[in-house]
Scaffold this active site. Sequence first.
Site, PDB file in Angstrom:
ATOM      1  N   LYS A  27       0.825  -1.215   0.000  1.00 44.66           N
ATOM      2  CA  LYS A  27       0.000   0.000   0.000  1.00 44.66           C
ATOM      3  C   LYS A  27       0.856   1.260   0.000  1.00 44.66           C
ATOM      4  O   LYS A  27       0.595   2.213  -0.743  1.00 44.66           O
ATOM      5  CB  LYS A  27      -0.933  -0.015   1.219  1.00 44.66           C
ATOM      6  CG  LYS A  27      -1.883   1.174   1.306  1.00 44.66           C
ATOM      7  CD  LYS A  27      -3.098   0.856   2.154  1.00 44.66           C
ATOM      8  CE  LYS A  27      -2.801   0.758   3.629  1.00 44.66           C
ATOM      9  NZ  LYS A  27      -3.064   2.014   4.350  1.00 44.66           N
ATOM     10  N   ASP A 312       2.537  -0.809  11.853  1.00 45.45           N
ATOM     11  CA  ASP A 312       1.270  -1.362  11.362  1.00 45.45           C
ATOM     12  C   ASP A 312       1.016  -2.764  11.892  1.00 45.45           C
ATOM     13  O   ASP A 312      -0.142  -3.205  11.970  1.00 45.45           O
ATOM     14  CB  ASP A 312       1.259  -1.387   9.833  1.00 45.45           C
ATOM     15  CG  ASP A 312       1.107   0.002   9.236  1.00 45.45           C
ATOM     16  OD1 ASP A 312       0.610   0.903   9.933  1.00 45.45           O
ATOM     17  OD2 ASP A 312       1.503   0.183   8.064  1.00 45.45           O
TER      18      ASP A 312
END
Length: 431
Positions: A27, A312
């Site tokens: 991403k 993350d």
Amino acid sequence: MLLNGSDARRIRSQARFEGEFELPGDKSITHRAIMLNAGAEGTATIAHALMGGDCLSTCQCMRALGAEIDIDGDTLCVHGTPRFRTGVNLNCGNSGTTMRLLTGFCAGKGIEAELFGDESLSARPMARVASPLSLLGADVRTTDGHAPVYVMPAPLHGAEVRLSVASAQVKSAVLLAGISAEGRTVVVEPQKARDHTERLLAAMGADIRTDGNRTEVGKSRLRAVDVCVPSDISSAAYFMALGALRGRTLCKNVGLNPTRTGILTAFDRLGVKYSVLNRRVSGGEETGDILVEKSPMQGIVLTAEDVPSMIDELPLVALLCAYADGESRISGAGELRVKESDRIRTVCELIAALGGICIETEDGFIIRGKKSLPGGDVDSYLDHRIAMTAAVGLTASEKGGNIRGAGCCAISFPGFFRMLEGAEKGAGEGA
């Protein structure tokens, strides 16, 4: 208690989980490849791009600015745009990366813009971007420190910017403004955050130098460059964790950028058995295949120095600690409180709902591992990483359970549940 969203999903307990997985594109790299190529000279092809909700927000914003972007599955053709529209409203959806990077991009290009997003994004701090950009002369205004964010054209000059928090998004915003400023801009980080922006800028011909935690840029014209996006280690981490908990998994073509491999550091300390196979380099980014096998795990300690390279994955690391032997402590992770949810609070509530013990601290967790968790019904809090962490926890639990608001996974991993259920077909069902 189930709080958010109407799309509940049942997750079965699995006694064994195994398979080979081709994961979606990264991403972070997809965002940057779209944005930087749109502002470059020439045309670029972006292959294996992640076309989840966040990266689609970046595409939509760049199109609103006048960029031409053709999409064919997970391949994009981006045509560099010499002049952008100004006086535009840019809907960043749920994407903090889109909003923060675009703030620096618009400031650098002299674009007048209003950047806004959904309710979750509107609660996230944006003064942390406006303040360093102001050191370059940018005119960026927030709404009480949040979105909407307003960018007005202003002449930019080089400056030294010392970041108080290791943030790749803030660093990138300053660098994207800095390549259009007169003079030289220096960004100094407290710890090294992910460096995808620096790598891509260098590949596109920018005047950029990095020395440890110090990055310097000068005024630059960028050339469009083709990018083959590696698989996202943040997405692979969920299937890697299932290998450690319940069997054997092989995740293929995973990005191994050293600023992103903190999950492997966590694996080393937990005692997870894994191997990195078939190492290679693509577009300046190292990739490889990661094989993970079921492993007995022990409690660990992680501090602020460890956090940036696994920010993350920390909800998932906390879950693994809940399945480990002994107590674990994670500190220096206050940044988790300003993600799509307050991930310190929501991780603690998730682990408790699964039957584990996770104690909230100001900047992290204390987790008392139990080796086995019963499972139960949990909430995603409309946070994609909490939802996917919950799916891992329930798959490895004694009885499984339901996730409410599971559809939010499409933000970063549209096919997550399809891939999870495909692997389940060959796995043995637990209690």
